[in-house]
Design a protein around this motif. Structure first.
Motif, PDB file in Angstrom:
ATOM      1  N   VAL A 251       5.704   5.283   2.294  1.00 35.77           N
ATOM      2  CA  VAL A 251       5.392   6.525   2.991  1.00 35.77           C
ATOM      3  C   VAL A 251       6.025   7.668   2.210  1.00 35.77           C
ATOM      4  O   VAL A 251       7.174   7.562   1.780  1.00 35.77           O
ATOM      5  N   ASN A 252       5.263   8.749   2.002  1.00 33.99           N
ATOM      6  CA  ASN A 252       5.806   9.920   1.298  1.00 33.99           C
ATOM      7  C   ASN A 252       6.633  10.777   2.256  1.00 33.99           C
ATOM      8  O   ASN A 252       6.180  11.080   3.363  1.00 33.99           O
ATOM      9  N   ILE A 253       7.802  11.157   1.827  1.00 36.26           N
ATOM     10  CA  ILE A 253       8.616  12.058   2.645  1.00 36.26           C
ATOM     11  C   ILE A 253       8.940  13.286   1.797  1.00 36.26           C
ATOM     12  O   ILE A 253       9.400  13.173   0.662  1.00 36.26           O
TER      13      ILE A 253
ATOM     14  N   ILE B 297      11.011   6.370  -6.294  1.00 35.39           N
ATOM     15  CA  ILE B 297      11.028   7.725  -6.856  1.00 35.39           C
ATOM     16  C   ILE B 297       9.616   8.025  -7.357  1.00 35.39           C
ATOM     17  O   ILE B 297       9.119   7.371  -8.270  1.00 35.39           O
ATOM     18  N   ASP B 298       9.014   9.036  -6.708  1.00 37.29           N
ATOM     19  CA  ASP B 298       7.599   9.358  -6.954  1.00 37.29           C
ATOM     20  C   ASP B 298       7.471  10.328  -8.128  1.00 37.29           C
ATOM     21  O   ASP B 298       8.413  11.063  -8.436  1.00 37.29           O
ATOM     22  N   ASP B 299       6.295  10.330  -8.735  1.00 36.42           N
ATOM     23  CA  ASP B 299       5.941  11.300  -9.774  1.00 36.42           C
ATOM     24  C   ASP B 299       6.977  11.354 -10.885  1.00 36.42           C
ATOM     25  O   ASP B 299       7.280  12.435 -11.414  1.00 36.42           O
TER      26      ASP B 299
ATOM     27  N   PHE C   9       0.837  -1.213   0.000  1.00 34.80           N
ATOM     28  CA  PHE C   9       0.000   0.000   0.000  1.00 34.80           C
ATOM     29  C   PHE C   9       0.864   1.252   0.000  1.00 34.80           C
ATOM     30  O   PHE C   9       1.988   1.228   0.497  1.00 34.80           O
ATOM     31  N   GLU C  10       0.272   2.346  -0.517  1.00 34.52           N
ATOM     32  CA  GLU C  10       0.894   3.656  -0.292  1.00 34.52           C
ATOM     33  C   GLU C  10       0.103   4.340   0.813  1.00 34.52           C
ATOM     34  O   GLU C  10      -1.132   4.381   0.768  1.00 34.52           O
ATOM     35  N   ALA C  11       0.816   4.858   1.793  1.00 38.60           N
ATOM     36  CA  ALA C  11       0.157   5.581   2.899  1.00 38.60           C
ATOM     37  C   ALA C  11       0.032   7.040   2.506  1.00 38.60           C
ATOM     38  O   ALA C  11       1.026   7.682   2.159  1.00 38.60           O
TER      39      ALA C  11
ATOM     40  N   LEU D  33      10.363   2.794  -9.400  1.00 40.54           N
ATOM     41  CA  LEU D  33      10.108   4.022 -10.135  1.00 40.54           C
ATOM     42  C   LEU D  33       8.596   4.156 -10.280  1.00 40.54           C
ATOM     43  O   LEU D  33       7.939   3.235 -10.754  1.00 40.54           O
ATOM     44  N   LYS D  34       8.052   5.296  -9.877  1.00 41.31           N
ATOM     45  CA  LYS D  34       6.607   5.475 -10.002  1.00 41.31           C
ATOM     46  C   LYS D  34       6.311   6.416 -11.163  1.00 41.31           C
ATOM     47  O   LYS D  34       6.643   7.599 -11.115  1.00 41.31           O
ATOM     48  N   VAL D  35       5.672   5.901 -12.204  1.00 42.37           N
ATOM     49  CA  VAL D  35       5.346   6.718 -13.374  1.00 42.37           C
ATOM     50  C   VAL D  35       4.158   7.612 -13.015  1.00 42.37           C
ATOM     51  O   VAL D  35       3.124   7.125 -12.544  1.00 42.37           O
TER      52      VAL D  35
ATOM     53  N   SER E 254       2.891   2.023 -12.175  1.00 41.68           N
ATOM     54  CA  SER E 254       2.168   3.137 -12.796  1.00 41.68           C
ATOM     55  C   SER E 254       1.089   3.627 -11.842  1.00 41.68           C
ATOM     56  O   SER E 254       0.322   2.840 -11.299  1.00 41.68           O
ATOM     57  N   GLU E 255       1.064   4.955 -11.685  1.00 40.47           N
ATOM     58  CA  GLU E 255       0.110   5.565 -10.742  1.00 40.47           C
ATOM     59  C   GLU E 255      -1.119   6.074 -11.465  1.00 40.47           C
ATOM     60  O   GLU E 255      -1.023   6.534 -12.605  1.00 40.47           O
ATOM     61  N   GLY E 256      -2.247   6.021 -10.808  1.00 35.08           N
ATOM     62  CA  GLY E 256      -3.462   6.658 -11.340  1.00 35.08           C
ATOM     63  C   GLY E 256      -4.092   5.904 -12.497  1.00 35.08           C
ATOM     64  O   GLY E 256      -4.639   6.527 -13.404  1.00 35.08           O
TER      65      GLY E 256
ATOM     66  N   ILE F 205      10.254   4.330   1.345  1.00 35.41           N
ATOM     67  CA  ILE F 205      10.132   5.789   1.416  1.00 35.41           C
ATOM     68  C   ILE F 205      10.035   6.340   0.005  1.00 35.41           C
ATOM     69  O   ILE F 205      10.841   5.994  -0.866  1.00 35.41           O
ATOM     70  N   GLU F 206       8.999   7.170  -0.230  1.00 31.29           N
ATOM     71  CA  GLU F 206       8.815   7.774  -1.554  1.00 31.29           C
ATOM     72  C   GLU F 206       9.313   9.196  -1.519  1.00 31.29           C
ATOM     73  O   GLU F 206       8.896   9.987  -0.677  1.00 31.29           O
ATOM     74  N   ILE F 207      10.201   9.509  -2.450  1.00 27.96           N
ATOM     75  CA  ILE F 207      10.592  10.918  -2.560  1.00 27.96           C
ATOM     76  C   ILE F 207      10.357  11.342  -3.996  1.00 27.96           C
ATOM     77  O   ILE F 207      10.498  10.552  -4.920  1.00 27.96           O
TER      78      ILE F 207
HETATM   79 MG    MG Z   1       3.451   9.137  -3.363  1.00 34.06          MG
END
Ligand code: MG
Ligand code: C2E
Ligand code: MG
Length: 574
Positions: A417-419, A479-481, A358-360, A500-502, A536-538, A449-451
């Motif tokens: 977790v997003n930081i 790596i977010d976004d 999960f992503e918090a 890697l998060k697209v 892939s996000e969204g 940890i997502e940055i």
């Molecule tokens: Mg995020």
């Protein structure tokens, strides 16, 4: 209001009176109707008397017409009473006038013509007169009492100026007419210190003196505009400025109030020098209703206070943003204090819909319980340095969740977790993470940890050092976004991330053409070449999902398979 001054003298007192007066009488057309009805009743009455001897037939019964005269006489008298009830003074004098006109005729009939059948009519008229007078006197008393009540409710006791309610009522009246005007919010600087050092009594005298000076100024014509001054709070005054043709004229008026205020105030032999801050907004240019107008002027006022030079400031839309941010900041602090920052978990799946983890995502509600989006509160939290606390709050809850999952035997899931980058670059970040990690019995590798990609642009070297240490603790890095920043391949190549998060924006357009699809395909290839997995996000639609499967994406996160949800719900997915 433009012509209000032509007949009446324009003054705060007159304005207050006009608000107090309100609308008591019924519409004018009703007045005419009642009089017509009266004339009709009288006319028919005379006719029925003159037609004595004729009968009115109902079902074979004959009723002499003159027997109906009582009905029309009562109707006529009722009309006179209605006039007083609905039209106060005007109705009263009309009724009295009509009754008075009838008396000479009755007197002539009885005393000169010896027509004694007119005597009952005379008594009826006398009784109507008594009723009309009694109703009028009673109504006057009730009106005066009500007026007094309304006046008290609209007047500030200390200064005698219109209070906040009166001000608002007045503004909404001008707004209804559609006249433009400027609302000025004025707040006395450091008024608290006068109260604290000299006592409330002196404080009150200072306020009274200011009120008197400003009342005189508003009632006089020296400002060249038509102004209304109200006391809207402890040391806060509101001035409505009308009849101006330019902003310079408005500023000139406000400066006249400022000068008047800044003149020496002497109370009990002591001299005081008082200043104020001013903020103003214009109807309808800046705001379309009373609430928005006073809020806009208040924002300008607060900006003036913040700058602290007794400036006179016009509201600008940017101030709204500032005001909104201040409000969000207040809410974040409150939420942190009351432990009301919480999180939702959004599931991540591999392409065969096997749960990865999960992503918090941080969540917060405002005072009304409505959700505030992290898109709004995270930037404010970053500006004010509160983001560290939010990040760690979510971090601890994520760790708690992992502890529970481990108890159920699920040690194979990841919670990310997003930081915030700002937080990451702080000196004590690592100590904080270590300390929090040691509070929970979990495998560090279950935490991620997502940055955001921006870290690679801003302070790549420092960030890399920190992230390497985080990795050394066993925590994973995502790596977010990805794709939204401008990071170069060489940074990415050296970066110790495993996921890697697209960004959603690329998924949104993936069906739109070959090139969009190729673009995402190459991000995925680069990720794989650099030894990372790609998520892939969204993802929202089946078509997107099919394409992502085809081009070799490893995981997806999106509404299609799961929205962010409370942790109790997420537990059920385990
Ligand atoms: Mg995020
Ligand atoms: P993000 O880290 O990129 O999180 C993904 C956002 O996309 C989340 O929005 C998520 O609800 C949304 N999302 C996921 N799938 C879909 C989908 O299929 N359709 C649509 N329309 N949206 C989808 P959310 O929760 O509003 O979070 C927004 C951003 O706020 C996050 O973006 C992240 O940058 C930040 N944020 C959230 N929680 C925290 C936190 O604890 N700390 C920090 N520093 N930032 C956080
Ligand atoms: Mg993202």
């Amino acid at each position: 209001m433009k012509n209000a001054g032509k007949n009446n003298k324009r003054s705060i007192e007159n304005t207050l009176k006009s608000i107090t007066r309100g609308k008591r009488n019924a519409p004018k057309s009703g007045y005419v109707l009642i009089i017509l009805l009266y004339l009709l009743a009288t006319f028919v009455l005379l006719k029925t008397i003159n037609l004595a001897g004729n009968d009115f037939m109902i079902g074979g019964f004959a009723i002499p017409l003159y027997r109906f005269s009582g009905v029309f006489s009562s109707l006529g008298n009722l009309c006179l009473i209605f006039l007083v009830v609905f039209y106060g003074r005007l109705g009263f004098f009309t009724s009295i006038g009509i009754l008075a006109l009838q008396f000479p005729h009755i007197v002539y009939d009885i005393f000169l013509q010896h027509n004694f059948s007119a005597i009952p009519g005379m008594f009826t008229n006398l009784l109507t007169l008594v009723a009309v007078v009694l109703i009028f006197v009673n109504r006057r008393r009730a009106d005066l009492f009500e007026k007094g009540l309304v006046k008290n409710a609209l007047t500030d006791i200390l200064t005698g100026l219109p209070n906040r309610f009166a001000g608002r009522e007045y503004f909404s009246r001008i707004m209804k007419k559609g006249d433009k005007f400027v609302y000025v919010a004025a707040d006395i600087n450091n008024f608290k210190s006068i109260n604290d050092t000299m006592g409330y009594e002196v404080g009150n005298k200072v306020l009274l003196e200011i009120a008197n000076r400003w009342r005189d100024l508003a009632n006089g014509s020296s400002t060249g505009t038509f102004d209304l001054v109200a006391r809207v709070g402890g040391d806060e005054f509101g001035i409505a400025v009308q009849d101006y043709d330019s902003e310079e004229k408005v500023l000139r008026t406000i400066n006249r109030y400022k000068e008047e205020l800044e003149k020496k105030i002497t109370i009990d032999g002591y001299d005081y020098y008082v200043t104020a801050s001013f903020g103003y907004a214009e109807f309808p240019a800046d705001a379309k209703d009373v609430e928005a107008l006073t809020a806009a002027a208040s924002l300008a006022l607060h900006d003036s206070k913040r700058r602290g030079q007794g400036l006179v400031l016009h509201y600008t839309p940017e101030l709204s943003l500032l005001g909104r941010n201040l409000e969000i900041e207040r809410r974040i602090r409150e939420a942190l204090d009351t432990n009301a920052v919480f999180f939702h978990l959004q599931p991540q799946y591999d392409m065969s819909k096997k749960l990865r983890g999960f992503e918090a995502l941080a969540r917060m509600t405002d005072t009304d319980g409505k959700p505030v989006s992290p898109v709004d509160f995270i930037p404010v939290a970053e500006q004010t340095g509160l983001v560290d606390q939010i990040d760690m709050c979510v971090f601890r809850r994520a760790a708690e969740f992992l502890e529970k999952a481990a108890k159920k035997g699920r040690t194979d899931i990841t919670v990310s977790v997003n930081i915030s980058v700002k937080h990451l670059l702080k000196n004590d970040f690592l100590d904080e993470i270590k300390k929090n990690l040691s509070d929970y019995e979990i495998q560090p590798s279950c935490l991620e940890i997502e940055i955001t990609e921006s870290v690679m642009i801003d302070s790549v070297e420092r960030a890399k050092e920190i992230i390497e240490e985080v990795k050394a603790l066993g925590i994973q890095i995502a790596i977010d976004d990805f794709g939204t920043g401008y990071s170069s391949l060489s940074y990415l190549h050296n970066f110790p991330a495993n996921l890697l998060k697209v960004d959603k924006s690329f998924i949104d357009t993936i069906e739109e053409g070959e090139s969009s699809r190729k673009y995402v395909e190459s991000i995925i290839s680069i990720g794989h070449v650099l030894g990372m997995e790609v998520i892939s996000e969204g993802v929202e639609e089946e078509k997107q999902l099919a394409i992502l499967k085809e081009i070799g994406c490893d995981y997806i996160q999106g509404f299609i398979w799961g929205r962010p949800m409370p942790s109790e719900e997420a537990e059920k997915l385990l």
